[in-house]
Write a protein that holds these residues in place. Structure first.
Motif, PDB file in Angstrom:
ATOM      1  N   THR A   3      62.574  41.752  53.829  1.00 12.71           N
ATOM      2  CA  THR A   3      61.307  41.016  54.004  1.00 12.71           C
ATOM      3  C   THR A   3      60.325  41.575  53.285  1.00 12.71           C
ATOM      4  O   THR A   3      60.334  42.682  53.234  1.00 12.71           O
ATOM      5  CB  THR A   3      61.161  41.295  55.341  1.00 12.71           C
ATOM      6  N   TYR A   5      56.946  41.375  50.829  1.00 14.20           N
ATOM      7  CA  TYR A   5      55.057  41.459  51.114  1.00 14.20           C
ATOM      8  C   TYR A   5      54.771  42.190  49.658  1.00 14.20           C
ATOM      9  O   TYR A   5      55.046  42.537  49.002  1.00 14.20           O
ATOM     10  CB  TYR A   5      54.948  43.032  51.891  1.00 14.20           C
ATOM     11  N   GLU A  42      58.125  44.432  61.294  1.00 15.33           N
ATOM     12  CA  GLU A  42      57.019  43.797  60.189  1.00 15.33           C
ATOM     13  C   GLU A  42      55.741  45.068  61.319  1.00 15.33           C
ATOM     14  O   GLU A  42      55.134  44.928  60.133  1.00 15.33           O
ATOM     15  CB  GLU A  42      56.512  42.532  61.284  1.00 15.33           C
TER      16      GLU A  42
END
Length: 195
Positions: A3, A5, A42
């Motif tokens: 993931t 960011y 998350e």
């Protein structure tokens, strides 16, 4: 999978990890900072800007939550504008490389610290139960401390330098001279100074 960011632009980064391995590496010059995580929920990823530092918390303050053993974070930073790194880990290793910094701090409670291809004007390394390995250049003040582990600094030898050492158990070798357990000694005060 990973993931990703996108982070705010910054030149100083303060990263704290709990139970996930941390790798900090140089991206392309002029790029924006990016955080990539694997096997990290998350809500275990937080960041904010405080007094010019981008502070990143990974897998901290989880109140008993189980973090997978293969949890990993990669922080990819622009090498041309990153001036300072503070890296802290509670129970995992820290790896970083490819930077020219004004300030570098790395602290691991249970894990190793490996820094490569880096120059730091001032540096501080601390590992409670793990090794510290640095390869690069340390032209200013350098402090390295372990409670249970080894320290290896692979740096160009300066013409002139000062050092001070203190050992409880184990030994320190400087220029082929070994100082054993219970040693406290100082030589010079020139820069660079190694503590």
């Amino acid at each position: 999978g990973w993931t990703e960011y996108a982070l705010s632009a910054a030149d100083r980064f303060d990263v704290e990890t709990g139970l996930c391995e941390l790798v900090v590496k140089a991206g392309e010059p002029g790029s924006e900072p990016v955080l990539r995580v694997q096997n990290i929920q998350e809500n275990w990823v937080r960041w904010r800007t405080d007094e010019g530092w981008l502070e990143i918390d990974l897998c901290t303050d989880l109140h008993g939550a189980q973090v997978p053993k293969n949890a990993k974070a990669e922080l990819i930073l622009p090498p041309d504008s990153t001036r300072a790194l503070k890296l802290q880990s509670e129970m995992a290793s820290i790896q970083a490389g490819g930077f020219t910094l004004e300030k570098l701090e790395a602290d691991a409670e249970l894990g190793s610290i490996v820094i490569t291809d880096t120059t730091a004007q001032s540096a501080s390394f601390s590992a409670e139960m793990g090794d510290v390995t640095f390869t690069g250049d340390l032209p200013g003040y350098t402090e390295a401390d372990t409670e249970m582990g080894g320290i290896e600094l692979n740096i160009p030898r300066p013409q002139q330098y000062g050092w001070q050492i203190e050992t409880e158990m184990g030994s320190v070798t400087i220029d082929g001279q070994e100082f054993g357990s219970g040693t406290r000694q100082k030589k010079g005060s020139r820069t660079p100074l190694f503590d």
